[in-house]
Motif scaffolding. Structure first.
Motif, PDB file in Angstrom:
ATOM      1  N   ALA A  20       0.413  -7.277  11.531  1.00 33.50           N
ATOM      2  CA  ALA A  20       1.469  -6.915  12.464  1.00 33.50           C
ATOM      3  C   ALA A  20       2.461  -6.024  11.724  1.00 33.50           C
ATOM      4  N   GLU A  21       3.435  -5.501  12.467  1.00 32.33           N
ATOM      5  CA  GLU A  21       4.402  -4.606  11.861  1.00 32.33           C
ATOM      6  C   GLU A  21       5.207  -5.273  10.754  1.00 32.33           C
ATOM      7  N   LEU A  22       5.246  -6.594  10.789  1.00 36.70           N
ATOM      8  CA  LEU A  22       5.985  -7.319   9.751  1.00 36.70           C
ATOM      9  C   LEU A  22       5.387  -7.100   8.371  1.00 36.70           C
ATOM     10  N   ASP A  23       4.132  -6.668   8.295  1.00 33.67           N
ATOM     11  CA  ASP A  23       3.525  -6.371   7.001  1.00 33.67           C
ATOM     12  C   ASP A  23       4.237  -5.224   6.291  1.00 33.67           C
ATOM     13  N   GLY A  24       5.006  -4.437   7.049  1.00 34.28           N
ATOM     14  CA  GLY A  24       5.705  -3.322   6.444  1.00 34.28           C
ATOM     15  C   GLY A  24       7.209  -3.432   6.474  1.00 34.28           C
ATOM     16  N   SER A  25       7.727  -4.577   6.916  1.00 32.98           N
ATOM     17  CA  SER A  25       9.187  -4.680   7.052  1.00 32.98           C
ATOM     18  C   SER A  25       9.764  -5.992   6.539  1.00 32.98           C
ATOM     19  N   ARG A  73       0.825  -1.214   0.000  1.00 32.74           N
ATOM     20  CA  ARG A  73       0.000   0.000   0.000  1.00 32.74           C
ATOM     21  C   ARG A  73       0.853   1.255   0.000  1.00 32.74           C
ATOM     22  N   ARG A  74       2.004   1.204   0.655  1.00 32.64           N
ATOM     23  CA  ARG A  74       2.883   2.365   0.691  1.00 32.64           C
ATOM     24  C   ARG A  74       3.392   2.702  -0.710  1.00 32.64           C
ATOM     25  N   PHE A  75       3.761   1.680  -1.467  1.00 35.12           N
ATOM     26  CA  PHE A  75       4.264   1.905  -2.827  1.00 35.12           C
ATOM     27  C   PHE A  75       3.176   1.774  -3.896  1.00 35.12           C
ATOM     28  N   ARG A  76       1.942   1.420  -3.453  1.00 33.99           N
ATOM     29  CA  ARG A  76       0.828   1.208  -4.386  1.00 33.99           C
ATOM     30  C   ARG A  76       1.181   0.129  -5.408  1.00 33.99           C
ATOM     31  N   LEU A  77       1.581  -1.000  -4.860  1.00 33.10           N
ATOM     32  CA  LEU A  77       2.001  -2.124  -5.692  1.00 33.10           C
ATOM     33  C   LEU A  77       0.912  -3.168  -5.771  1.00 33.10           C
ATOM     34  N   GLY A  78       0.916  -3.918  -6.838  1.00 34.20           N
ATOM     35  CA  GLY A  78       0.050  -5.063  -7.007  1.00 34.20           C
ATOM     36  C   GLY A  78       0.819  -6.193  -7.631  1.00 34.20           C
ATOM     37  N   VAL A  79       0.191  -7.346  -7.717  1.00 33.05           N
ATOM     38  CA  VAL A  79       0.839  -8.501  -8.337  1.00 33.05           C
ATOM     39  C   VAL A  79       1.184  -8.168  -9.793  1.00 33.05           C
ATOM     40  N   GLY A  80       2.424  -8.434 -10.172  1.00 39.33           N
ATOM     41  CA  GLY A  80       2.888  -8.149 -11.521  1.00 39.33           C
ATOM     42  C   GLY A  80       3.759  -6.914 -11.614  1.00 39.33           C
ATOM     43  N   ASP A  81       3.715  -6.051 -10.586  1.00 33.85           N
ATOM     44  CA  ASP A  81       4.578  -4.870 -10.602  1.00 33.85           C
ATOM     45  C   ASP A  81       6.019  -5.263 -10.299  1.00 33.85           C
ATOM     46  N   LYS A  82       6.930  -4.379 -10.683  1.00 33.41           N
ATOM     47  CA  LYS A  82       8.350  -4.626 -10.440  1.00 33.41           C
ATOM     48  C   LYS A  82       8.894  -3.558  -9.496  1.00 33.41           C
ATOM     49  N   LYS A  99      -0.804 -10.490   4.447  1.00 28.75           N
ATOM     50  CA  LYS A  99      -1.287  -9.589   5.497  1.00 28.75           C
ATOM     51  C   LYS A  99      -1.524 -10.409   6.754  1.00 28.75           C
ATOM     52  N   VAL A 100      -0.638 -10.276   7.723  1.00 27.22           N
ATOM     53  CA  VAL A 100      -0.788 -10.993   8.991  1.00 27.22           C
ATOM     54  C   VAL A 100      -1.298 -10.085  10.101  1.00 27.22           C
ATOM     55  N   ASP A 146      -7.959  -0.494   9.513  1.00 27.26           N
ATOM     56  CA  ASP A 146      -7.117   0.492   8.848  1.00 27.26           C
ATOM     57  C   ASP A 146      -6.171   1.190   9.813  1.00 27.26           C
ATOM     58  N   VAL A 147      -6.488   1.119  11.103  1.00 27.75           N
ATOM     59  CA  VAL A 147      -5.694   1.825  12.109  1.00 27.75           C
ATOM     60  C   VAL A 147      -4.925   0.847  12.985  1.00 27.75           C
ATOM     61  N   TYR A 148      -5.595  -0.237  13.408  1.00 24.36           N
ATOM     62  CA  TYR A 148      -5.005  -1.173  14.357  1.00 24.36           C
ATOM     63  C   TYR A 148      -4.638  -2.480  13.651  1.00 24.36           C
ATOM     64  N   PHE A 149      -3.540  -3.092  14.131  1.00 22.69           N
ATOM     65  CA  PHE A 149      -3.152  -4.397  13.601  1.00 22.69           C
ATOM     66  C   PHE A 149      -4.170  -5.463  13.989  1.00 22.69           C
TER      67      PHE A 149
END
Length: 414
Positions: free
Chosen positions: A196-201, A155-164, A193-194, A364-367
């Motif tokens: 947790a913070e790992l979704d972004g790292s 979501r941060r990079f606005r990526l989807g399957v197939g993007d590079k 999507k689990v 959208d706000v809480y894990f």
């Protein structure tokens, strides 16, 4: 049925009388206050247990429980895995390579921890395969440099399957700086999507691609990832496995990477428990006030009991019994209501969300998008014991004061 004098009179004083209803009202409020304090402690600690369980399942379901790391790249990971599986605490052992780098996409960058995994075996040690929301884990194929990213990163990079997207990893070199960046183009084949913070790292690539990026042979890996039955036994289990393999291997486990988080959660639970215990302490102080009023109201009765032979110890026991009964009843009521509330708090919050139309814990706000609760018998026993002890201690001063009343003085001014 025979009952000791102190118990008979003490329990009798707890029942309402026509001429001392105010004292009975104060006793009732003390009982209610104690029950509310016990209820609040049980519910809050159960909710904290639920959040800790959710975070444990999500974070420790993604990161390795333990790893057996080779001092040099491991040429064949299977003998290491077979040696690890001989330990009865180990449930699975799979190849694993880990590296850190930066993701770059259209001028934006973020740090990322890349894990090289075998898609066919990853489900044995990780929950990520159950949390793929786009794409498939099986699309990670050697040589194609596919990557599975977390939902926050996507979501941060606005990526989807197939993007590079471009991965930048540091590489040791003989250049003056000692390190040169290496760029690798990755193809997004899945998003997980689990919650947790790992979704972004965190990102996942094929273990063979990780070896190629490290300039190793295709079959070489950095370590063997272990899954263990008891998470808290992971340090000992991994150390035993590494020791059995001899030199050239060292053990690592989740306490080195995530231990501070769970220590902070444990400390937070302890501190909140102590703060909530103050509510029970306040209710215990109400018991002190109640018994002092009863002692003043029963001065003549105490004097009469003393003149007919009651000892100061018996007088003291009478009021200790009365205060203890208030404490026991209040603690038991609070304990029962707390257990019921803790077992149904998730459903209650869900009902409130449906009635109000508002999401208390928005995804959208809480894990964690719901209010989890995990009732633990040890917490309930500890809370009820604390309520009993504080109630008993609250009876000592008023009972001692009653035992010191002089019969002649009390009868003269009654």
């Amino acid at each position: 049925m025979f009952r000791p004098l102190s118990i008979f009179i003490g329990t009798r004083y707890t029942r309402a009388k026509r001429r001392n209803r105010f004292v009975s009202f104060i006793s009732m409020t003390s009982m209610i206050g104690l029950a509310l304090g016990v209820l609040a402690m049980i519910v809050v600690l159960s909710v904290m247990n639920g959040f800790q369980r959710e975070m444990s399942n999500r974070i420790l379901g993604m990161v390795p429980h333990a790893t057996i790391v080779g001092v040099k790249p491991i040429d064949d990971w299977r003998p290491v895995a077979e040696a690890a599986m001989k330990n009865p605490e180990v449930t699975a052992a799979v190849p694993f390579t880990e590296m850190e780098g930066m993701l770059s996409y259209k001028g934006s960058m973020q740090p990322i921890q890349i894990s090289g995994v075998d898609p066919a075996l990853e489900g044995e040690v990780s929950i990520v395969t159950r949390h793929i929301v786009q794409g498939r884990m099986e699309d990670l194929k050697p040589g194609e440099y596919g990557v599975v990213l977390g939902d926050i990163t996507a979501r941060r990079f606005r990526l989807g399957v197939g993007d590079k997207i471009t991965l930048i990893v540091p590489e040791a070199s003989t250049a003056p700086g000692g390190i040169t960046p290496r760029l690798q183009r990755l193809n997004v084949v899945g998003i997980f999507k689990v919650g947790a913070e790992l979704d972004g790292s965190m990102g996942l690539i094929h273990v063979a691609d990780a070896a190629a990026m490290q300039r190793w042979a295709p079959n070489q890996v950095q370590s063997v990832r272990l899954a263990v039955k008891d998470l808290y036994a992971a340090p000992k289990v991994s150390a035993d496995v590494a020791a059995g393999l001899g030199e050239g291997y060292r053990a690592d486990d989740w306490t080195h990477t995530q231990g501070s988080l769970f220590s902070a959660m444990k400390m937070e639970k302890t501190m909140i428990g102590l703060l909530l215990l103050m509510i029970v302490a306040v209710a215990a102080f109400n018991i002190i006030a109640t018994l002092i009023m009863v002692v003043n109201d029963k001065g003549a009765d105490i004097a009469i009991l003393r003149t007919i032979g009651a000892t100061p110890r018996q007088i003291m026991a009478i009021f200790m019994v009365q205060g203890t009964v208030i404490g026991i009843v209040g603690t038991l009521i609070g304990g029962v209501l707390g257990v019921i509330a803790a077992l149904n708090v998730s459903e209650l919050v869900g009902w409130m969300e449906r009635v109000s139309g508002q999401h208390i814990f928005s995804s959208d706000v809480y894990f964690v998008s719901n209010l989890p609760s995990e009732l633990q018998g040890g917490d309930v026993a500890l809370i009820c014991t604390a309520g009993f002890v504080l109630s008993f201690l609250a009876t000592l001063y008023p009972a001692y004061r009653a035992a010191k009343i002089q019969p002649a003085h009390a009868l003269r001014y009654s």
